[in-house]
Each structure stands twice: as structure tokens, then as C-alpha cells.
Scaffold this active site. Sequence first.
Site, PDB file in Angstrom:
ATOM      1  N   ASP A 341     -14.165  60.858 -44.586  1.00 52.52           N
ATOM      2  CA  ASP A 341     -12.907  60.504 -43.935  1.00 52.52           C
ATOM      3  C   ASP A 341     -12.222  61.768 -43.409  1.00 52.52           C
ATOM      4  OD1 ASP A 341     -12.751  61.135 -46.686  1.00 52.52           O
ATOM      5  OD2 ASP A 341     -10.985  59.908 -46.995  1.00 52.52           O
ATOM      6  N   GLU A 543     -12.719  73.272 -51.177  1.00 57.13           N
ATOM      7  CA  GLU A 543     -13.276  71.935 -51.003  1.00 57.13           C
ATOM      8  C   GLU A 543     -14.394  71.914 -49.963  1.00 57.13           C
ATOM      9  OE1 GLU A 543     -11.536  67.482 -49.884  1.00 57.13           O
ATOM     10  OE2 GLU A 543     -10.740  69.260 -48.888  1.00 57.13           O
TER      11      GLU A 543
END
Length: 589
Positions: A341, A543
Site C-alpha cells: 500500500d 522500514e
Amino acid sequence: MSFLWKNLFIFFLTIIVLKGEEVVAQEKQACLPTDTGPVIPTTPLVIFLEKLQETALNTYGHKGFDPKLYVDMSLRFNLSETHEAFNKLPRTDNGSVLAPHLNGFLSEYMNAAGDDLVYVEPVDFVAQPAGFLPNVDNLEVRAWALEVHSLWKNLSRQVSDQVLDHPDLHSLLPLASPVMIPGSRFREVYYWDSYWVIRGLLASKMYETAKGIVTNLVSLIENFGHVLNGARAYYTNRSQPPLLSAMIVDIYNRTSDLDFVRKSLPSLITEHNFWNSGIHRMNIQDSQGKTHYLSRYYAMWNEPRPESSTIDKETAGKLSNFCEKQHLYRELASAAESGWDFSSRWMRNASDLTTLCTTSIIPVDLNAFILKMELDISYLAHVSQDESTAEHFAEASKARQTAMNTVLWNEEMGQWLDYWIDANSSSQGTYKWKASDQNQSVFASNFIPLWTQPFNSDDDLVDKVSKSLQHSGLLRDAGIATSLANTGQQWDFPNGWAPLQHMIVEGLVKSGSKEARSLAEDIAMKWINTNYAAYKKTGTMHEKYDVEKCGAFGGGGEYVPQTGFGWSNGVVLAFLEEFGWPEDLKIGC
């Protein structure tokens, strides 16, 4: 403002609100509904927290605003009392709340996001575990690896007793065992992140902590019928890439804990059914008339995602009517279920997020994960001496392998390609396969099937796919790019993500081919170098990373770059466990 003018203002404001509601009602009647899928109802608490989120945006503005912060808060008092106090907040003429008043409300009635998780020391953490990364001979690399290992202490949490005693006051779900959070704004356990967290924990010899994570995920299946995207009340309407069976197999292979396997097996079968029935199952008929069954992502939700409600409403504001917006909300939630996403992979127009069509795509990676699930269940049933179940899932895996070869494989490209459903080719719920419906854009996901045994054990196939990867344009100075399209979305170029590096590298290694292993080692070393360089510059793991620049972390998407970071830690440790690091080889950019 005089009493008369104040009453006139309230009168006209009421008329405007009623007219607005009338327009929405007319929109619902005027448009043709295209979204008929299931919707799992949300809770009154989440509805209130979304209202609080929207008020906070109006009060504080967009700069530095994170909508997730507000749906992660918990209540100090019951919902009725809190809601009543919220409704009594003084409003300006345009209906907004001034910052001092909202600040006071938050201080008096709300607990800070994250307060319902408490730090807990992992029961099996040892500063220098015996047998830790035996092939890392370089002292500088070993010292860094031990620092990454120590980050498990920073990410370890336990759901507080407050959540267990008063679950109605929290969006956080009660879980019995300690959890590993990814980091930063992600204050809860996440499904597919947990696989690479566990791979790192296994390298760190933290077997009990790894088992506890699986126990929590199994409890979600027992309560909801599937593993949730994350352990929040607002995530009950979707899952994430299904990797629970892979977690269990990897833990069993390290611990030989057969009781752990037997307790988990029924839930794995439940999860398999979730992904292979109803809205997730797709029927594709090939040119010979044979029907194949594959799976897709399909969230059980068609409203703004609560954790991103204000963002989703803004995105949907470009659309003209209620039905289009409702359809977009389903697609946004389904893309979130995919873990990607967002990405041009799911968009008809790579520059327009409103063209998301996730539910109309049969994804390569999802079906590779389910193929692995079928093989894993067969293996785990066999070691549990349940031969009937083992045989059933072995047959299911063969059928899926055939389906993937027929529907998704592209011989000319040497890759598996996502398949876009053409509604015009449907007959009684079965779609006729057309070569033109394969998405020939290059994504890292096109190579994920190499991670699964049937594909990585075929020497000729491995050679073909390896060469395709090398000529794909995805291999960059600091790792594998997610796509070739630079759209500003975080699951696109130039971002590289730890799980994608790991699956492709491990698939190449498992093939047993010397050439494939050499390619895998080159990718892994580049990834380790960029993680190390970024860590030395910033003091943290990230991340995602920019694969164009060694030592640079990634960006884009709907939130600022996050640190911590669970799956990045796990992949670095897994790579160092697999490849080691020679004493005389320098590390860094």
C-alpha cells in the site's frame, strides 16, 4: 455575535447539513452500485475515534498530522461519557474546535497512543547468544549484528492489563503473549511483518518469543476466522499476505516442537479455507476449457480505512458520486491487505490513486504464498501423522502449481505476471484466460514464486528466471527495486523492501544452483551494506531503503519514513546467518 445572529447562523448551518445529507442520499440513489462484497461492521469506539481524527485534522492542520495516532488512542472513561464531553467542546462559527480546547479534551479523556502496550523484557533474550551468526568473522560486522540483535528488546511489548480488563476502551486487541512491534507509528503486531521478525528471532536463538508471536496470530484465527492485518479493532475487515504456515515450519525445523505444530494445524486449515472460498477465490478457464482456481486480495470493507480515514476521504474527493467512492474505499483497503500500500501495480493509471483495481487482479505473490501454505500444511500434517490431511494439501498444491503455470507464467519474459480480470470474459463466475490480460510491467513480486519449492527445484526454470531477473532492471546498487515506475508511491521505484529481498534471495539459494547462489549472495551483500551504512549515519534501522543510493532510506507514500524496524532487522540477521561475512571484507558504501 448577538443572540439573533447566532440563531440565524445555526439555522442556516442546519439547512446546509440537511442539504448535504440530501445530496448524499440522492447520490446513493442515482449511481449504480458496483460494490456488493461483504462488509464486517466496525465498532462504536472506532467510529468515535475516526470523528476525533477528523476534528484533530481540522484543528491542527495537515503539517505533521498522522491520522493513525488518533485511532490508536484509548479512553480514560466509558465511550458514552467521553462522547458526551467531546460533543460539548466549544465550536467556532465554522464548527471547528480550537487547539486549547481539543488539547484539554485529549489530556482529560484520552490516553496517548501506545500507552496500552507496556515494555517487557523478552524471556529468551541473551546479549551474546551461543552460536550466534557463526560465519560472521569480521569484528565490525559482528559488533553491528549484535546491536541489531539487541533491538529486539526495544521492540518487545506486552498488551497491558487495562486492555484485558476493559477491551471496550481500546482499539488494541487483547493478546496473551508478548509481541514484537515493527516500530515507530506501528504500535501493534502486524501479520506479514511477523514472518521476518521471526526469521531474525530464530537467528537470535529466541525460540520462545517466536512461538509466542505465532500463538497470538493463531488466536486471531480462532476469534475472527483469519489473521488480521494487525491487532487492532479497525483491522478486523482484512488480512495480510498469509505467511503463518511458513512461520510455523521454520520454528518447527529449529525446535522439533511437535506439540506446537499440532496445536497450530487446525487454524492453518481454517486460514487456507478463508483464502480459497467466497470472495477470495477466482475461477479461470484456459484455452483447452479446463478451469483453474486461484486467489485474490479482497478486503471486507467499503468505507475509508479508519487508520487513514482523513486521507482516504481526500483521495475519494476527486470522484463524483457515492458509488465510485465506495468502490475506491474497497480497493484502498484491498491494496492494504496486499501489504503493497500503495503501488502502480494495483492502478490502471499509475499517476492516479483513484484508479486502484486490486480486487480485479490475481496476484503472483499471493498465490505463491498460498502454494507454500499448502505445501507447509501437507508437511506439518505428515510430521503429525495425519496422512489424510497431508495427501489432501499435497494435491491442492499440485493444482495451484498448474494454475500458476497456466494463468500467470509468461515464457517469453521468464517471469510470473499478475493477471487482470476482464469482466467481459466472465461466464457464470468463471473467466476465460487471455494472454493480453497478463500485466507485463516488471515488479519484484514477479519473481516471488522462486521462494517456493516446486519452482526453485526446477533447474531449467531457475536458470531462466535468474537471467530474467538480471535483465529486468530491478537489480540496483543497493538491492532489488520494487518496480520500475517512479510514482511517489512507497511500493514503487526507487524503494527496496526487506521482505522482497529476502524471498528472492532465499529462493535462489534453495535452488542449489551455484550461479543462482552467487547472484543471491551479491544481492544480499548489497542489502547488508546499505542497511549498515544507513544505520551508521542515522543510528537506526529503517522500514525501507532507496536502492539507487547505498546508505539512503526510502520515502514516498502516505506517512513519513519509519524506523525500528522489525522486518529490516530480521532480514539482515537472516542474511548474515546464511552468508556470513569474511574477516577481510569491508562493509559499507
